[in-house]
Every structure is written in C-alpha cells, then in structure tokens.
Design an enzyme around this catalytic site. Structure first.
Site, PDB file in Angstrom:
ATOM      1  CB  ALA A   7       4.425  10.421 -12.044  1.00 23.38           C
ATOM      2  CB  THR A  10       1.491   6.022  -4.118  1.00 17.12           C
ATOM      3  OG1 THR A  10       1.747   6.037  -2.448  1.00 17.12           O
ATOM      4  CG2 THR A  10       0.895   4.791  -3.758  1.00 17.12           C
ATOM      5  CG  ASN A  11      -1.058   4.318  -6.913  1.00 14.39           C
ATOM      6  OD1 ASN A  11      -1.134   3.308  -7.467  1.00 14.39           O
ATOM      7  ND2 ASN A  11      -2.352   4.890  -5.496  1.00 14.39           N
ATOM      8  CB  VAL A  13      -3.448   9.752 -12.103  1.00 15.36           C
ATOM      9  CG1 VAL A  13      -4.963   9.195 -12.890  1.00 15.36           C
ATOM     10  CG2 VAL A  13      -3.514   8.703 -11.334  1.00 15.36           C
ATOM     11  CG  ASP A 110       1.456  17.047  -6.437  1.00 17.16           C
ATOM     12  OD1 ASP A 110       2.486  17.116  -6.408  1.00 17.16           O
ATOM     13  OD2 ASP A 110       0.922  15.788  -5.478  1.00 17.16           O
ATOM     14  CG  ASP A 130      -3.650  15.780  -3.184  1.00 18.84           C
ATOM     15  OD1 ASP A 130      -4.506  14.333  -2.838  1.00 18.84           O
ATOM     16  OD2 ASP A 130      -2.831  16.780  -4.441  1.00 18.84           O
ATOM     17  CB  THR A 187      -5.507  -3.213  20.123  1.00 14.30           C
ATOM     18  OG1 THR A 187      -5.155  -3.899  21.750  1.00 14.30           O
ATOM     19  CG2 THR A 187      -4.160  -2.982  20.002  1.00 14.30           C
TER      20      THR A 187
END
Length: 260
Positions: A7, A10-11, A13, A110, A130, A187
C-alpha cells in the site's frame, strides 16, 4: 498462494505469489476511506477474471506507508481470505536484516522491504532507487543491513507543483525528450527537458555521492513505474527490478513462517 499487499501513497498493489513466481498482480488507487468489503468487491472480481478464488490464498503479508489502510486490509485478509496477515513494521515481524538508523520505526515499510529484496537477490552493498510518489535512494550494506537513504520529491509531484505554481505552464506527462539535446525550443520541450534531464542529473549526482560515502562498487537497482524510462538514458542504473517490493514481501513472509 501468498497474497502480498503493498500500500503506497498513490497505489496499492495486490499480488498472488506461487513459490517464488508472481502469478497475478493488480493495482488499485490508494483510498484511506475504503472498507474491507469494498476491497473485496474489487479484488474478488479481478481474481475471478483470472480464474482465481479467495480459497487459493494460504497466507498474506502487508506493507503500508499509509497507516489508515492497514486495518481494513487486515480485515480483508482475516474475514475473506481466512488468514492473519503479517504486517511489516509490527514488533513480531522479523525482516532478517539489521536496520542502522536513528529511529527504525519511522522508515517507510516499502523502503525496508526493498532493502531485504536487494540484499537477498543481488547482495550488498547496493543502492535501491524507487520511483514512487517520492523518489527514494536506499542503502544496503555489504552485510545486508539497511543504512539509511535519501528522500526526494517524486517526478509527478514536481510536475504538479510546477503546473500549479506557474499559471502559464501546462500540465505535461513524464516522457523522455525525443533527442538527447537538453535545450528546448518551445515551452513544452523546455519543461520536458528540465524535468527529465533534471531528474537524470539528480540520479547521477546522488549515486556518485552515495558511492563516495559507502563503496565505489555498489550496485544500483531501480524499481517503480518510471524506472525503465530513466534507466534507458543514464549509465548510473545497473538493473531495473520491477517486482522488487513484491519479492521482498515474499522473502519476509517466508523468513517469518520458517522461524515460527
């Protein structure tokens, strides 16, 4: 099969691992308001699409950098997969490596999991880069110990901040420039060059400094969704390991089951 849950900010898995092989992998957006029942609806549907069922799960392990999701994920495992998950960072869960930092409890789960996998699969000393919500550089010693690291803003955070703070700059995707030229002629090209080559410069500069501090022979492993994009444009990364965190979770689970 082992259910691993990583966890992130953002995501989240979810993966099913049979032996040392990842057989299925699914990604949900991390939502600290999601309940165990809501997790089940998504995961059971994804499992059924691949011919899997909850009874296939014989064990589970969770690593989370979002404290609020640990409880519903634990309930998911206990209620619907009939297994008590191991929680990375819990006092009774052994990593199998020493952690040499001032406060081990504050290190993201993590990052520790990645260090375990790097040591077991490649040996130390090593640097693990990472590319997640944050871009982290973690140091694995020659005897496998976690020695600390560096935390930088992730590239998507940088892009979002650039867009929000400068009214005339558009939101852009993370893509390598079409050529190796650094100078942008518009730009959009200037933004792509600044973000992409700026991050390459950060990677190369930090790797040089970390090797000078620890060992010039350190292997540099990269993981995370953007690892391949950057590894193709710099010699500072030795190998990309997309499933490093999942394999680290597997290794920690096996070590704790074996010692039980």
């Amino acid at each position: 099969m082992l259910l691993t849950i990583d966890a992130g900010n953002t995501n989240t898995v979810f993966a099913l691992i049979d032996g040392d092989t990842i057989v299925e992998q699914w990604r949900l957006s991390t939502n600290d308001q999601r309940t165990a029942d809501e997790y089940l609806v998504s995961i059971s549907h994804l499992m059924s699409l691949h011919g899997r069922k909850p009874s296939d799960v014989t064990g589970a392990i969770i690593a989370s950098v979002v404290p609020q999701v640990v409880w519903p994920l634990t309930q998911l495992c206990q209620k619907y997969f009939a297994t008590r998950p191991l929680i990375v960072g819990a006092p009774d869960v052994k990593l199998g490596v020493e952690v040499h930092v001032k406060n081990p409890a504050e290190v993201g789960a993590d990052r520790l999991v990645n260090a375990v996998a790097a040591d077991a699969l490649y040996g130390g000393p090593a640097i693990v880069v990472d590319f997640g919500t944050a871009t982290t550089f973690d140091i694995v010693g020659d005897k496998g110990a976690y020695l600390g690291g560096v935390i930088c803003p992730g590239i998507n955070l940088s892009l979002s901040a650039l867009h929000q703070a400068a009214a005339k700059l558009p939101r852009i995707a993370v893509t390598p420039p079409a050529t190796n030229l650094v100078t942008g002629k518009s730009t959009l090209e200037a933004m792509q060059s600044g973000v992409f080559w700026g991050y390459v410069g950060m990677i190369e500069g930090l790797v040089v400094r970390l090797k000078a501090e620890h060992s010039p022979t350190m292997k540099v492993l990269a993981t995370g969704g953007l690892a391949t994009i950057f590894s193709n444009r710099t010699d500072s990364i030795d190998v990309v390991v997309g499933d490093l965190t999942l394999q680290g979770l597997r290794l920690i689970y096996e070590r704790n089951v074996a010692s039980a």
